[in-house]
Design an enzyme around this catalytic site. Sequence first.
Site, PDB file in Angstrom:
ATOM      1  N   GLU A 151       0.801  -1.284  -0.004  1.00 17.19           N
ATOM      2  CA  GLU A 151       0.079  -0.010   0.098  1.00 17.19           C
ATOM      3  C   GLU A 151       0.914   1.378  -0.020  1.00 17.19           C
ATOM      4  OE1 GLU A 151      -2.763  -0.479   3.184  1.00 17.19           O
ATOM      5  OE2 GLU A 151      -3.973  -1.706   2.325  1.00 17.19           O
ATOM      6  N   GLU A 185      -6.658  -7.764  -0.878  1.00 15.58           N
ATOM      7  CA  GLU A 185      -7.158  -7.660   0.379  1.00 15.58           C
ATOM      8  C   GLU A 185      -8.698  -7.195   0.432  1.00 15.58           C
ATOM      9  OE1 GLU A 185      -5.460  -5.158   3.388  1.00 15.58           O
ATOM     10  OE2 GLU A 185      -3.238  -5.876   2.987  1.00 15.58           O
TER      11      GLU A 185
END
Length: 860
Positions: free
Chosen positions: A210, A281
């Site tokens: 991320e 995710e």
Amino acid sequence: MRIHSSKHPWLLLAILVVLLSFPGALSEKEKKATKNTKKEDDEKSTTKNAKKEVTYDGTSLIINGKRELLYSGSIHYPRSTPDMWPNIIKRAKQGGLNTIQTYVFWNVHEVEQGKFNFSGRADLVKFIKLIEKNGMYVTLRLGPFIQAEWTHGGLPYWLREVPGIFFRTDNEPFKEHTERYVRTVLDLMKKEKLFYSQGGPIILGQIENEYSAVQRAYKEDGLNYIKWASKLVHSMNLGIPWVMCKQNDAPDPMINACNGRHCGDTFPGPNKENKPSMWTENWTTQFRVYGDPPAQRSAEDIAFSVARFFSKNGSHVNYYMYHGGTNFGRTSAHYVTTRYYDDAPLDEFGLEKEPKYGHLKHLHNALNLCKKALLWGQSKTEKPGKDTEIRYYEQPGTKVCAAFLANNNTEAAEKIKFKGNEYVIPPRSISILPDCKTVVYNTGEIVSQHTSRNFMKSKKANKKFDFKVFTENVPNKLKGDSYIPAELYGLTKDESDYGWYTTSFKVDDNDLKKKGGKPTLRIASLGHALHVWLNGEYLGNGHGSHEEKSFIFQKPVALKEGENQLTMLGVLTGFPDSGSYMEHRYTGPRSVAILGLSSGPLDLTEKSKWGNKVGMEGEKLGIHAEKGLEKVKWQKFSGKAPGLTWYQTYFDAPESVSATAVRMNGMGKGLIWVNGEGVGRYWMSFLSPLGHPTQIEYHIPRSFLKPKKNLLVIFEEEPNVKPELIDFVIVNRDTVCAHIGEEYTPSVRHWTRKNDVVEAITDDVNLSASLKCSGTKKIAAVEFASFGNPNGTCGNFTLGSCNAPVSKQVIEKYCLGKAECLIPVNKKTFQQDKKDSCPKIPKKLAVQVKCGREKSEKKN
């Protein structure tokens, strides 16, 4: 768009030659379709002789020459114990997963610089080999930064003290240590032959995590760092693709992937046409911090999001988390609870959280029936109404076809006409038709069973506890010559949650004569918690919130003329796990002042020198474990104790082999150990807006326990707690339920695919409720049954205005004394010869049964 060949590529190629003789005869879209026309046949012909490798194209990963739909779940090896791993992995596979995803935790493996550990809960090789034994794939997310609500985002503390270092940017010291770590882990995987190219299960890797959330802070250096990280892992030629999640500008050949709850709508897609759509995710719930109320995400919403993603060219989904587990010891990030992602399909204890577990298992079965169409069909979209949408895949010249009928109306069902048939789609749901005719699954209709978790007080473990106590001394004067309290992360160096601060200051009689109230002590702290003493008197404690991360401790105080002594205890609840410039994140008391004096405010951060000390005496002596107990003098607990007190007692292991936990009723804030193993931090006094502790039960893995005389040690920060209220519980999901509407779609287990045709396994496809006890248990009692309009959820059902009187007798007939049972859900089963007393009310069946063992089977 997925466009693949028919069964006769030679014919299509002949047609292509003719068509190409006419200028402009083919559009660009048609040219692309024709170019890929041989792919499926090429795949079939080369699979047998393919080299062991993993590649990809715009459709999917290609594993050993074969396309795959990948259903993955995050399971983190340090958040459970090696004896739990086999059962967790087995249940994940039974839930329809074919892949396990895990982070690699740098600060677990290299606590001390240069000394790597891969044993116990850190035995990554053992964990991966167990996954391989179950015939599943592995995705390895290396970091170096992982976030994961794990202390320091997985980065070891010592990294902060490397001269000239800046984390996660084009910084030579950081890149040097990152490369050494990455090569250590990947060389170990290679040595153990765990990559798919070597015959192992690892098919995919991830570097960084991320990064787009912090990239802007580092500007050009951030972009250079991402390119460097990509080159590093690709240069090792390990025969697997690599991904970067939430990194839309991931450099080639890196695959950019999505994180979030609804990637079918939020993901802009791969940044190159030759990359597949991957979801790294899919958050199955929300992790919790102390002070949070309960948080959940419904099974229906998760299923909707996954069906949506696969209907829009997705080929890989990963549930984060599939099993969250436990943040043992001091491993959780700041304010994060010990229990992690408990509402995942497998709960903290590894038990199946129904209906989430079963509903997603059925979804995977339905998607598998669509596999050929999804991987080899041509996609088409129709928009029949404002809130409805049809996405389907067809393979020209064959019977291969799969459709997803979506209703985005959150309040009402919608009718959809498709290929000559009419379908009623419930509110905000997607129906899956693996042959473009037959509905085998709807995301909003749960036909799998439900469960309710029980915490049963143990009889063996909860005998009268004989608590002994040892109380820490509160220091008055510590050595130090700083005029500012030391920063707490740097002071403790992640060796303890506790850092002491002492200073002294003088006031004269004139300072104390000011009218209008007492002087006030004011402390501004960057977090996380603080205890304060003045002249030996405990003034109390304060703490910040997860959101604010800072707080003011302010209290009127009684000063004495002359020298006054101030002592503070700064308390950590873990390191931060996110954000840019993490190496410069600070915490602890930053400003201390006395207000209300005649001479004006007295700033102790400028006028007084501060002394410091790290940790508790009991920590240094190791009194949390058996071998350290005799190093201090313990006293019998008299019913009351001040703060900073250690409590120890012994207990027998709870009966049975079920999961177990300790309930910290009566306690405040501190740490728990069992037989020297760190159970984790507890914080009962930090209440949620509902007025309750965020977490009450704390998991004790069975591997921590002996049959008898287990040592429980607690370090409690707060005074006057009541350890006698602590108890040990056995955890089960023996309350099993069904909650099914009479118009629901029958279970997908009725269907299979043969020779490109979806067909029923049995002659009679009927809707039924399935109830199943775990292990060797059987249905011992029917606690609730109603066919009508019952209210509530599993564990809390109530009768509605409509109910078939024979409901309970019917369930007892089908289920009592059995390990599992099927109950037909229809009027004929429950109304029998009696007239329907409420014909205009749509019927639902709600059932609740209790599972248990017969007396002869029970273990003492």
